[in-house]
Design an enzyme around this catalytic site. Structure first.
Site, short mmCIF file in Angstrom:
data_model
loop_
_atom_site.label_atom_id
_atom_site.label_comp_id
_atom_site.label_asym_id
_atom_site.label_seq_id
_atom_site.Cartn_x
_atom_site.Cartn_y
_atom_site.Cartn_z
N CYS A 1 0.88 -1.19 0.00
CA CYS A 1 0.00 0.00 0.00
C CYS A 1 0.91 1.23 0.00
O CYS A 1 2.09 1.12 -0.37
CB CYS A 1 -0.96 -0.03 1.18
SG CYS A 1 -0.12 -0.01 2.78
N ASN B 1 2.41 1.51 4.36
CA ASN B 1 2.75 0.22 4.98
C ASN B 1 2.49 0.25 6.49
O ASN B 1 3.20 -0.39 7.26
CB ASN B 1 4.21 -0.17 4.69
CG ASN B 1 4.55 -1.61 5.07
OD1 ASN B 1 5.66 -1.91 5.47
ND2 ASN B 1 3.60 -2.52 4.96
N CYS C 1 -1.25 0.80 7.46
CA CYS C 1 -2.68 0.50 7.64
C CYS C 1 -3.09 -0.76 6.87
O CYS C 1 -3.28 -1.82 7.45
CB CYS C 1 -3.55 1.67 7.17
SG CYS C 1 -3.18 3.22 8.02
N SER D 1 -1.62 -2.67 4.13
CA SER D 1 -0.79 -3.83 3.77
C SER D 1 -0.31 -4.66 4.97
O SER D 1 -0.30 -5.89 4.87
CB SER D 1 0.36 -3.43 2.85
OG SER D 1 1.21 -2.53 3.48
N ASP E 1 -8.08 3.78 1.01
CA ASP E 1 -7.16 4.22 2.07
C ASP E 1 -7.97 4.63 3.31
O ASP E 1 -8.75 5.58 3.25
CB ASP E 1 -6.36 5.41 1.52
CG ASP E 1 -5.34 5.92 2.51
OD1 ASP E 1 -5.34 5.43 3.66
OD2 ASP E 1 -4.54 6.78 2.13
P1 4NP Z 1 -1.62 2.76 4.15
O1 4NP Z 1 -2.29 4.07 4.72
O2 4NP Z 1 -1.10 3.10 2.78
O3 4NP Z 1 -2.75 1.76 4.10
O4 4NP Z 1 -0.53 2.35 5.11
C1 4NP Z 1 -1.69 5.31 4.80
C2 4NP Z 1 -0.80 5.55 5.82
C3 4NP Z 1 -0.21 6.82 5.92
C4 4NP Z 1 -0.51 7.78 4.99
C5 4NP Z 1 -1.39 7.53 3.96
C6 4NP Z 1 -1.98 6.26 3.86
N1 4NP Z 1 0.09 9.05 5.12
O5 4NP Z 1 -0.28 9.95 4.30
O6 4NP Z 1 0.90 9.28 6.01
#
Ligand code: 4NP
Length: 574
Positions: free
Chosen positions: A427, A430, A432, A434, A542
């Site tokens: 994702c 990494n 949330c 994945s 997301d």
């Molecule tokens: P993930 O979610 O891609 O499922 O791990 C996110 C985690 C952090 C961020 C965006 C999506 N961020 O913008 O910090």
């Protein structure tokens, strides 16, 4: 009528050469001693004839062979090499003709034959080495390997050849097994001077091939016994018919396009390994290693007459953490690695060349919950680099207390790629989606009894590298009894060659993966949207900027997608 007998002098040179080329080289030498014409052809200035004669033999073409370290051969001396081989063959057939000063040379020649063989493209490929077949026939009865050696050098060379060759008939004798166990389980053979491993006791760091041969013997006998038991019990078919600690498994495995001089993981460390180990009853080990017995009094071997050994195996995924330049070997750097199993047993180690250019594996291992290293091992890659023979060595405890256990181990029988499902879920951050996907997929596979699967996760962005999973991911996983433990990392170039599947959470991450500089046409990994395993082809949204509800939805989607993936790739549920 007068018959016109054809005299040898009348034959054209090409025909004469052809006659010689279809003769045994031994006869060629004889013929050239008695016939000037033949001598002229055989001992012409160039190597043309000898190259043709060499290539007419049932040997590998040395130009296609690689060395132990996977290098191509240069500067082949056709005549000299063929003459040495034929001489070695003569000596093996009749050792009484061997001159004392020739004894080591013959062994070196035979070792050159089995260490310079062509690589295989894949672990599943059928063995193809002619040298191996030739050597298996030549040394078939094992008599030459069991000869008494007359010097330290000869003993080392013979033991090395024996370790490569594998078990001989005499290795089946009870007395020989006792002898090898007595060596392997003697604390006297493990000291700081030999780094508690199969190295010379003079502190030189050179491999002690006599020790290696005893380890191979102890280990191979256990392996063969286990296979026989499995066959009797009618369990699943054994994976190989001959013991994997033998010549037939010595060819290097170098996939097309892999340049070991440019590959940081030249030794093929990263991947799923089956690690097998054996040890004897600890009480019996203490009795045998009688601490009150003076060093110069041999230990009593009697205990091995009916001693039982335990033999066990675990599967362990090993990952390279980094490489360090080795000034003596610019293209074969030191490789540092870690390995873990079920999150509660881990090993840390390195692979590095010994002063005699052998591939040495060192590791310390321990149980995560105790938080300290308990075991350590020293081993040598057998067969050519990345061979299926594997890595063979000895293990002991990190404290090296004379009361501590010791044993033999083999990190061999590298599990074949086709038996493994190795996948990476990706994702953005990494933290949330994945890591949740990784934990859920592993959990769903376990529910089906699938253990030969390795799942990891990574992010296309670097912002959260080193972070634990998001608290909401952890909450949803623990509500559903799914164990989760992960430290965020970014996708790296190596992932495209080490994973079979790289599954993106959404279209944007899929695009990043497709454009990743580490990806090429030849990359092994299939890069796909994870959602493509279901007919609706949906991304995982997301959830980072929303509430817990988004994480619950993500969890439900991960369960469905895990099962869809397992159905398609591993097979439908019963
Ligand atoms: P993930 O979610 O891609 O499922 O791990 C996110 C985690 C952090 C961020 C965006 C999506 N961020 O913008 O910090």
């Amino acid at each position: 009528m007068v018959s016109s007998a054809v005299r040898i002098n009348d034959l054209p040179a090409e025909v004469l050469e052809h006659i010689l080329l279809i003769s045994d080289p031994f006869d060629v030498a004889r013929a050239s001693q008695v016939c000037r014409l033949f001598r002229g052809l055989v001992y012409a200035d160039d190597e043309h004839f000898w190259r043709a004669l060499y290539l007419a033999q049932p040997f590998d073409d040395p130009r296609e062979a690689v060395t132990y370290l996977g290098n191509h051969r240069t500067g082949i001396k056709w005549r000299e090499e063929l003459q040495r081989i034929i001489r070695a063959r003569t000596v093996v057939h009749n050792v009484t003709v061997c001159r004392p000063e020739e004894r080591c040379q013959v062994l070196r020649t035979l070792l050159d034959m089995v260490t310079n063989i062509p690589p295989l493209p894949f672990p599943e490929s059928e063995p193809t080495s002619h040298n191996v077949l030739w050597m298996q026939t030549l040394l078939q009865d094992g008599a030459f390997l069991d000869l008494e050696s007359q010097s330290h050098e000869e003993r080392q060379l013979r033991a090395r050849l024996h370790t490569w060759f594998g078990l001989t008939d005499r290795d089946g004798l009870a007395a020989k097994r006792i002898d090898s166990r007595a060596y392997v389980y003697s604390q006297r053979n493990y000291r700081s001077l030999n780094s508690f491993g199969p190295y010379a006791l003079d502190g030189s760091g050179l491999v002690n091939w006599e020790h290696m041969q005893k380890l191979a013997h102890v280990f191979a006998r256990n392996l063969v016994e286990r296979e026989e038991e499995e066959e009797e019990e009618g369990e699943e078919e054994v994976a190989f018919e001959v013991c994997s600690l033998s010549l037939a498994f010595c060819q290097a495995v170098i996939p097309p396009g892999l340049d070991l001089d440019r590959e940081s993981d030249w030794a093929g460390v990263e991947g799923l390994w089956r690690i097998s180990y054996c040890f004897m009853d600890h009480r019996e080990l203490l009795i045998y290693n009688d601490l009150n017995s003076p060093e110069d009094v041999p230990l009593d071997h009697a205990i091995f007459e009916d001693a039982k050994e335990t033999f066990s195996s675990i599967n362990l995924f090993i990952r390279v953490i980094n490489v360090e330049q080795d000034p003596d070997h610019p293209t074969r750097p030191k490789i540092n690695y870690v390995g873990e199993m079920d999150g509660n047993f881990s090993i840390v180690g390195y692979v590095k060349l010994t002063p005699d250019n052998q591939i040495r594996w060192h590791f310390v291992a321990g149980n995560g919950d105790q938080g300290r290293a308990v075991w350590c091992g020293e081993a040598i890659s057998m067969g050519n680099v990345r061979s299926r023979y594997g890595v063979l060595g000895a293990w002991s405890t990190t404290l090296h207390d004379p009361q501590d256990p010791i044993g033999a181990h083999d990190c061999g029988e590298r599990l074949l790629q086709r038996l493994i499902y190795d996948l990476l879920i990706v994702c953005l951050g990494n933290i949330c989606r994945s890591p949740m996907g990784e934990a859920v997929l592993r959990n769903e596979a376990l529910k089906r009894g699938i253990t030969d699967i390795h799942v990891d996760s990574a992010g296309t962005a670097s912002a959260h590298v080193g972070d634990d999973p998001d608290e909401r991911t952890i909450t949803v996983c623990s509500t559903n009894d799914v164990p989760i433990s992960h430290s965020a990392r970014q996708v790296r170039a190596r992932d495209f060659s080490s994973f079979d599947y790289i599954l993106a959470a959404d279209a944007s991450n899929l695009r990043s993966l497709e454009r990743h500089p580490g990806r090429s046409e030849e990359s092994k990994a299939a890069v796909k949207l994870w959602g493509s395993y279901l007919p609706d082809n949906k991304p995982i949204q997301d959830p980072y900027y929303g509430g817990l509800g988004g994480f619950t939805k993500c969890y439900e989607q991960c369960v469905k997608l895990s099962n869809a993936f397992l159905d398609e790739v591993v097979g439908k549920k019963d």
